[in-house]
Write a protein that holds these residues in place. Structure first.
Motif, mmCIF file in Angstrom:
data_model
loop_
_atom_site.group_PDB
_atom_site.id
_atom_site.type_symbol
_atom_site.label_atom_id
_atom_site.label_comp_id
_atom_site.label_asym_id
_atom_site.label_seq_id
_atom_site.Cartn_x
_atom_site.Cartn_y
_atom_site.Cartn_z
ATOM 1 N N ALA A 82 0.830 -1.208 0.000
ATOM 2 C CA ALA A 82 0.000 0.000 0.000
ATOM 3 C C ALA A 82 0.867 1.263 0.000
ATOM 4 O O ALA A 82 0.382 2.349 -0.288
ATOM 5 C CB ALA A 82 -0.933 -0.009 1.209
ATOM 6 N N GLN A 83 2.134 1.106 0.344
ATOM 7 C CA GLN A 83 3.088 2.219 0.309
ATOM 8 C C GLN A 83 4.137 1.897 -0.757
ATOM 9 O O GLN A 83 5.312 1.671 -0.469
ATOM 10 C CB GLN A 83 3.714 2.408 1.688
ATOM 11 N N LYS A 84 3.693 1.894 -1.999
ATOM 12 C CA LYS A 84 4.477 1.398 -3.128
ATOM 13 C C LYS A 84 5.839 2.082 -3.251
ATOM 14 O O LYS A 84 6.846 1.437 -3.546
ATOM 15 C CB LYS A 84 3.675 1.583 -4.420
ATOM 16 N N ASN A 149 -13.302 -0.378 10.648
ATOM 17 C CA ASN A 149 -13.958 0.932 10.682
ATOM 18 C C ASN A 149 -13.384 1.870 11.734
ATOM 19 O O ASN A 149 -13.754 3.032 11.795
ATOM 20 C CB ASN A 149 -15.462 0.760 10.949
ATOM 21 N N HIS A 150 -12.507 1.358 12.613
ATOM 22 C CA HIS A 150 -11.904 2.207 13.647
ATOM 23 C C HIS A 150 -10.791 3.062 13.043
ATOM 24 O O HIS A 150 -10.212 2.719 12.019
ATOM 25 C CB HIS A 150 -11.355 1.368 14.789
ATOM 26 N N ARG A 151 -10.489 4.147 13.726
ATOM 27 C CA ARG A 151 -9.394 5.017 13.310
ATOM 28 C C ARG A 151 -8.472 5.264 14.499
ATOM 29 O O ARG A 151 -8.227 6.391 14.903
ATOM 30 C CB ARG A 151 -9.938 6.334 12.745
ATOM 31 N N CYS A 152 -7.980 4.171 15.091
ATOM 32 C CA CYS A 152 -7.062 4.295 16.218
ATOM 33 C C CYS A 152 -5.850 5.109 15.772
ATOM 34 O O CYS A 152 -5.309 4.889 14.680
ATOM 35 C CB CYS A 152 -6.627 2.924 16.718
ATOM 36 N N SER A 153 -5.414 6.023 16.611
ATOM 37 C CA SER A 153 -4.409 6.994 16.179
ATOM 38 C C SER A 153 -3.034 6.383 15.940
ATOM 39 O O SER A 153 -2.208 6.983 15.256
ATOM 40 C CB SER A 153 -4.303 8.132 17.199
ATOM 41 N N PHE A 154 -2.775 5.178 16.494
ATOM 42 C CA PHE A 154 -1.466 4.546 16.314
ATOM 43 C C PHE A 154 -1.431 3.579 15.136
ATOM 44 O O PHE A 154 -0.401 2.976 14.859
ATOM 45 C CB PHE A 154 -1.057 3.795 17.593
ATOM 46 N N CYS A 155 -2.560 3.403 14.459
ATOM 47 C CA CYS A 155 -2.699 2.312 13.489
ATOM 48 C C CYS A 155 -2.954 2.845 12.080
ATOM 49 O O CYS A 155 -3.694 3.813 11.893
ATOM 50 C CB CYS A 155 -3.857 1.412 13.926
ATOM 51 N N ILE A 156 -2.347 2.188 11.086
ATOM 52 C CA ILE A 156 -2.569 2.586 9.689
ATOM 53 C C ILE A 156 -3.254 1.481 8.889
ATOM 54 O O ILE A 156 -3.343 1.554 7.662
ATOM 55 C CB ILE A 156 -1.242 2.977 9.007
ATOM 56 N N ILE A 157 -3.763 0.448 9.584
ATOM 57 C CA ILE A 157 -4.386 -0.665 8.870
ATOM 58 C C ILE A 157 -5.560 -0.206 7.995
ATOM 59 O O ILE A 157 -5.667 -0.628 6.835
ATOM 60 C CB ILE A 157 -4.817 -1.772 9.854
ATOM 61 N N PRO A 158 -6.469 0.674 8.481
ATOM 62 C CA PRO A 158 -7.564 1.095 7.581
ATOM 63 C C PRO A 158 -7.070 1.749 6.299
ATOM 64 O O PRO A 158 -7.697 1.592 5.240
ATOM 65 C CB PRO A 158 -8.362 2.077 8.444
ATOM 66 N N SER A 335 5.987 2.845 19.007
ATOM 67 C CA SER A 335 6.908 3.364 17.997
ATOM 68 C C SER A 335 6.088 4.006 16.888
ATOM 69 O O SER A 335 5.024 3.505 16.523
ATOM 70 C CB SER A 335 7.790 2.249 17.424
ATOM 71 N N ALA A 336 6.577 5.126 16.400
ATOM 72 C CA ALA A 336 5.851 5.863 15.361
ATOM 73 C C ALA A 336 5.789 5.046 14.077
ATOM 74 O O ALA A 336 6.743 4.375 13.704
ATOM 75 C CB ALA A 336 6.536 7.197 15.099
ATOM 76 N N VAL A 337 4.642 5.085 13.426
ATOM 77 C CA VAL A 337 4.443 4.417 12.150
ATOM 78 C C VAL A 337 4.108 5.480 11.109
ATOM 79 O O VAL A 337 3.245 6.334 11.356
ATOM 80 C CB VAL A 337 3.283 3.387 12.241
ATOM 81 N N ASP A 338 4.787 5.450 9.988
ATOM 82 C CA ASP A 338 4.530 6.436 8.935
ATOM 83 C C ASP A 338 3.047 6.477 8.601
ATOM 84 O O ASP A 338 2.436 5.452 8.303
ATOM 85 C CB ASP A 338 5.318 6.085 7.663
ATOM 86 N N GLY A 339 2.469 7.691 8.657
ATOM 87 C CA GLY A 339 1.069 7.856 8.292
ATOM 88 C C GLY A 339 0.109 7.771 9.456
ATOM 89 O O GLY A 339 -1.089 8.026 9.287
#
Length: 440
Positions: A82-84, A149-158, A335-339
């Motif tokens: 997803a981050q080509k 459908n969640h938008r947890c602030s630490f997660c980029i799965i959606p 740990s910070a995750v890009d995005g």
């Protein structure tokens, strides 16, 4: 089959990615491709990546680099896809990149770079009805939905996998039946958010074996219980309707095991994480679950060192552990995750303080886990055998999910095979595992 139809495959990441890999491999096999275990034998390599945290991204990039060096023809898919640009900047020689759950695109790319063998006959080159599995024969992961459908602030799965998309309940149950017919004794139900199953399709009623079944977690569990195997629930978000599943566990219909990622106990931190929760209610519900089903095993994961986490927040988390007495716990240092939105939050926690909090957390939980395992000494439990050889039997109880929980070790017995259910008396325990003897 000609040598020009051989594909190597590397699968990284979580069980959900593993299911994606199994689906891609099954389609390639049914299209006449031969799946081979080495770079030397492969005419093309597919790498299914993970992109959840930085260390997983690096592992994926390293795997892609190795595949290019060893083979040269590499297709990339999965979450990091997803981050080509991250992939193509690091490895411009990759033939193609697709995102997660891109089954058709991956297969089409393989067709383009490695055309199908014209002599392939799908009626002769049979694929088993349950498809190709990357797990042992006796257990399998059953993915019931994709996305979240969640938008947890630490997660980029959606952002990688999109919003929740539930599979039709009839399709899920058909797959489960095929797996059981093929010898599976335990189904591990997975998704990004298992308890949200059916929300997006308004719990639409489907049909299975002539009976109406709603696309809801409760009715799905009821139907899976009819298959006569172990059914284990993973990635369950603690919505109120999860309470309705506990009686099914108490009745022995599904395993008394819940994998619920609480992530923290402080309301301040949970709000910063954008996880709707009330700690007091969580503790009340855990108490209620145990009253209804005393044998229930609770597994969870937590994050320490989240931006803005104070000493008081952390002490509240340790207090929660002491009261909740969870059976299985994983803990990660933030740990910070890009995005991820959390990257913009103020008051980051210093790395040395993260480490100190993680160590205190783990020490607190290890004491709890050790005491819980010690309490099992003398009990007779049913276990599922994962391995049986001349040295030992390695098995798991209802409290143990594969790969992430403990094992039960037993003296060898030539009559016991992988996939058997056996009765074992627990003789000893350490911090993680149990040791027992076969009950004749």
């Amino acid at each position: 089959m000609s040598s020009s139809n051989k594909v190597g495959f590397i699968s990284l990441g979580c069980p959900k990615a593993l299911v994606d890999s199994e689906r891609i491999l099954t389609q390639l096999k049914s299209d006449g491709y031969d799946i081979v275990p080495s770079y030397d034998d492969a005419d093309l390599v597919v790498v299914n990546t993970c992109g959840f945290i930085d260390s997983a991204k690096q592992e994926s990039l390293d795997a892609i680099g190795e595949a290019i060096a060893e083979n040269g023809k590499v297709l990339v898919t999965g979450c990091l896809g997803a981050q080509k640009k991250i992939i193509t900047n690091a490895h411009p020689k990759v033939l193609g990149v697709t995102g997660p759950a891109a089954y058709e695109q991956v297969v089409n790319q393989v067709h383009n770079f490695l055309p199908q063998n014209e002599s392939h006959d799908p009626f002769i080159d049979l694929v088993p009805a349950h498809g190709i599995k990357l797990t042992p024969r006796h257990y399998a992961y059953l993915k019931i939905s994709e996305g979240c459908n969640h938008r947890c602030s630490f997660c980029i799965i959606p952002s990688m996998r999109g919003d929740l998309v539930s599979r039709p309940v009839g399709d899920v149950l058909d797959e489960a039946k095929r797996l059981v017919d093929a010898g599976v004794r335990e189904l591990l139900v997975i998704s990004q958010d298992t308890s949200a199953y059916g929300v997006d399709i308004k719990y639409q009623t489907g049909f299975w074996q002539g009976q109406p079944v709603k696309a809801s977690m409760q009715e799905l569990c009821n139907a899976l219980a009819q298959l006569g195997i172990w059914v284990r629930l993973h990635y369950v978000y603690p919505y109120p309707h999860v309470d309705k599943i506990i009686p099914l566990m108490a009745e022995g219909k599904i395993l008394p095991y819940l994998d619920i990622p609480f992530q923290h106990a402080s309301l301040n931190v949970l709000k910063a994480m954008k996880r709707p929760a009330a700690t007091e209610k969580t503790l009340d519900r855990i108490l209620s679950w145990r009253e209804q089903c005393p044998d229930i095993t609770l597994r969870s994961t937590f994050i320490v060192g989240f931006p803005g986490e104070t000493d008081a927040d952390f002490e509240e988390l340790l207090g929660f552990l002491e009261v909740a007495q969870l059976d299985r716990v994983g803990c990660f240092q933030y740990s910070a995750v890009d995005g991820a939105a959390a990257n913009e939050l103020a008051n980051p926690v210093a790395e040395e303080l993260k480490q100190e909090r993680w160590e205190r957390f783990m020490a607190t939980q290890q004491e709890i886990s050790t005491q819980k395992l010690q309490a099992k000494i003398g009990q007779v439990v049913e276990v599922l055998v994962d391995e049986a050889n001349v040295e030992q039997i390695v098995a798991r109880s209802a409290a143990d999910a594969p790969e992430i929980d403990g094992n039960v070790f037993i003296q060898p017995d030539r009559d016991v095979q992988a996939g058997d259910f056996i009765q074992v008396k627990i003789d000893d325990a350490d911090e993680y595992d149990l040791y027992g003897s076969l009950v004749s």
